[in-house]
Design an enzyme around this catalytic site. Structure first.
Site, PDB file in Angstrom:
ATOM      1  N   ASN A 393       0.826  -1.207   0.000  1.00  0.00           N
ATOM      2  CA  ASN A 393       0.000   0.000   0.000  1.00  0.00           C
ATOM      3  C   ASN A 393       0.862   1.259   0.000  1.00  0.00           C
ATOM      4  O   ASN A 393       1.015   1.921  -1.030  1.00  0.00           O
ATOM      5  CB  ASN A 393      -0.940  -0.040   1.211  1.00  0.00           C
ATOM      6  CG  ASN A 393      -1.985   1.042   1.166  1.00  0.00           C
ATOM      7  OD1 ASN A 393      -1.890   1.989   0.385  1.00  0.00           O
ATOM      8  ND2 ASN A 393      -2.992   0.925   1.989  1.00  0.00           N
ATOM      9  N   ASP A 394       1.454   1.561   1.136  1.00  0.00           N
ATOM     10  CA  ASP A 394       2.184   2.827   1.245  1.00  0.00           C
ATOM     11  C   ASP A 394       3.343   2.941   0.251  1.00  0.00           C
ATOM     12  O   ASP A 394       3.665   4.033  -0.199  1.00  0.00           O
ATOM     13  CB  ASP A 394       2.721   3.000   2.672  1.00  0.00           C
ATOM     14  CG  ASP A 394       1.574   3.072   3.690  1.00  0.00           C
ATOM     15  OD1 ASP A 394       0.504   3.599   3.321  1.00  0.00           O
ATOM     16  OD2 ASP A 394       1.744   2.602   4.825  1.00  0.00           O
ATOM     17  N   VAL A 395       3.955   1.787  -0.118  1.00  0.00           N
ATOM     18  CA  VAL A 395       5.130   1.850  -0.997  1.00  0.00           C
ATOM     19  C   VAL A 395       4.769   2.148  -2.446  1.00  0.00           C
ATOM     20  O   VAL A 395       5.641   2.321  -3.285  1.00  0.00           O
ATOM     21  CB  VAL A 395       5.973   0.556  -0.934  1.00  0.00           C
ATOM     22  CG1 VAL A 395       6.512   0.338   0.467  1.00  0.00           C
ATOM     23  CG2 VAL A 395       5.184  -0.643  -1.413  1.00  0.00           C
TER      24      VAL A 395
END
Lengths: 467, 94
Positions: A393-395
């Protein structure tokens, strides 16, 4: 054994640790390096057991056998996905041992000498402080990763002030003990306060930052070990402890660099759940609230991939939790048979520790040559037909590039949004560790395939087979 | 006393530089095994635990020393074995 022979053996052990560490940092020699270091450890332990200072053996052997047994079983049984927690627990054990060794050394001094020598006193309180913080901090880190307590950062008003106050109280107690103005009872209060400090310092840090915390606590335990070496005037303890303290600090800095965040931000920023993060994410989330995501079926995705030329898999922690790495390899094998090029884009902090994802994919027999790091793979996304984001997700959150208000702004990300199609396998719309919305999901080129990563991939495998 | 302390501090100072130098160029894929490997090495605190338990002459010292040796042994044995398991996965590729 004579003291001279013991010192010579300790020197040999120290050299083996240094050589082992050196070999551990190159892929070709790493396993051998670990063996070299363990040989050094064996020599140091055997020689210590032959030391004339040792009065009775039965208790020692009982503790050794019990500890070795627990360590061996835990190390054998742990799933590769739970590796970070395991390292945290082993690290906590070392920290606890260092704190106890310091405690006993002080106990010994109190009983045998009229005054505490300054050098021994300082190293003892430092060993106890750092060791105890590492012990209780590691347990909190373990509990967060294992899901025993909430992963989110725990915050409350006045938190930083309280922690600072506790640290000051600890230092005052330490000075009282060292200046011979307080007894052993005060030291025990100090020890309890140190344990509390470890808990309170790690609580405000979110689950996503735990690898950094574990790495830092690892170097703490090294320093606590070195401090016990000063108290016992034991060179092998000083050398090995300091080696770990220094290399662990360097490793921690490297990890923070990979996330493009200063270490102070990780430790005191209450990332993921703090009011600042939520406020910052609030603006974008409001923009995104009106939009909806596109849901895909396994058949749609199978067609896109099966008739494409190039697929880039972006694995994240979700893949690891679902134990989907073997299934992903099966999917990749099927696609390769159809002439589709499959590559894996590994973000430096994918998984839970740097390099964790590489270990997980290696476990599933994914060929090493198919793994690409961020700099190598980012220019390739433009030409990829499908970016298959599995539990990451965040990456892949473009806000890191575009939204200066976002807490992850500036973090290097994988450019999955540049691929012709983006397929995101995710359990739900829940945000990642950083606790922020991901506008990639709302990208017109993006499609969501909801469900457990393993189930979704096995559906994809079946659908590709049916093409 | 001051000579002994200076000697210890010399070793300490040199080991700091050595620690930074020895792992300065490590590829990302080895970060996790390396963290785990260094984690095993600080299990050397077991040596300290053996010495204090070996010299323990009260029940209090025996109990705490016993726990210290136990924890140190968990750190050493668990640390090296788990690191080896991780590295084995890379090794079988080659």
């Amino acid at each position: 054994m004579t003291p001279t022979a013991i010192h010579a053996a300790y020197l040999l052990a120290s050299i083996l640790f240094i050589v082992g560490l050196k070999r551990l940092s190159s892929p070709r020699t790493a396993r051998n390096g670990n063996l070299t270091a363990s040989l050094g450890m064996l020599i140091a332990i055997v020689v210590t057991l032959l030391d004339r200072q040792i009065l009775s053996y039965p208790l020692i052997f009982a503790a050794l056998v019990l500890g070795s047994g627990v360590g061996a079983v835990a190390a054998r049984r742990v799933a590769m996905t739970d590796m970070p927690q395991m390292v945290a627990l082993f690290n906590g054990s070392g920290g606890g041992a260092a704190a106890l060794v310091s405690t006993l050394e002080l106990f010994h001094i109190f009983r045998t000498e009229p005054l505490i020598p300054v050098d021994a006193g300082v190293s003892i309180v430092l060993g106890a402080l750092i060791g105890a913080v590492s012990f209780s901090g590691s347990i909190v880190a373990w509990a967060k990763l294992q899901g025993v307590i909430g992963e989110r950062a725990t915050t409350y008003p006045g938190q930083k002030a309280l922690n600072l106050l506790l640290l000051v109280v600890n230092l005052v107690l330490a000075v009282l003990v060292d200046s011979n103005q307080a007894g052993f009872g005060t030291f025990l209060i100090f020890l309890v306060a140190c344990l509390l400090l470890g808990v309170l310092a790690v609580l405000p840090i979110g689950g996503g930052d735990m690898p950094v915390v574990i790495s830092l606590l690892n170097s703490f335990t090294g320093l606590a070990t070195a401090a016990t070496g000063f108290a016992l005037h034991n060179v092998v303890l000083i050398i090995s402890g300091t080696l770990v303290g220094a290399s662990g600090t360097l490793l921690t800095v490297l990890m923070c660099k990979a996330m493009n965040r200063p270490i102070t931000n990780v430790l005191f920023g209450a990332f993921g759940g703090g009011p600042a993060a939520q406020a910052a994410a609030g603006g974008r989330a409001a923009d995104l609230a009106g939009q909806s995501v596109r849901e895909a079926t396994a058949e749609d995705v199978a067609t896109m991939m099966g008739y494409g030329q190039s697929v880039i898999v972006v694995p994240g922690y979700g893949l690891a939790v679902a134990q989907a790495q073997h299934m992903v390899r099966e999917l990749a094998d099927l696609l390769k048979k159809r002439g589709v090029a499959v590559r894996y884009a590994i973000h430096p902090v994918a998984g839970r520790m740097p390099g964790h994802m590489n270990v997980l994919l290696a476990e599933a027999n994914v060929p090493y040559e198919e793994l690409y790091d961020l700099d190598q793979i980012n220019p390739e996304f433009e030409r990829a037909d499908v970016a298959l984001v599995v539990g990451a997700n965040d990456v892949v959150n473009p806000a890191a590039r575009t939204d200066p208000a976002s807490p992850i702004y500036g973090m290097p990300i994988l450019d999955a949004d540049k691929a012709k199609h983006i397929v995101i396998l995710k359990r739900s719309m829940k945000p990642g560790f950083a606790g922020i919305e991901n506008e990639l999901f709302y990208d017109p080129k993006a499609m969501m395939l909801f469900g457990d990563a393993k189930d979704s991939i096995s559906k994809l495998v079946a659908a590709v087979k049916a093409l | 006393m001051i000579d002994a302390l200076l000697f210890d501090l010399t070793v300490f100072a040199l080991a700091i530089f050595l620690g930074f130098e020895v792992i300065s160029k490590v590829p990302v894929i080895l970060h996790t095994p390396l963290m785990s490997g260094t984690n095993a090495i600080h299990g050397i605190v077991l040596v300290g635990a053996l010495l204090v338990l070996g010299g323990a002459d009260t029940t209090f010292a025996r109990v705490l020393g016993f726990v210290a040796v136990f924890l140190g042994a968990v750190n050493v044995v668990g640390g090296f074995l788990v690191t080896d398991r991780m590295l084995l996965m890379f090794a079988k590729k080659r």
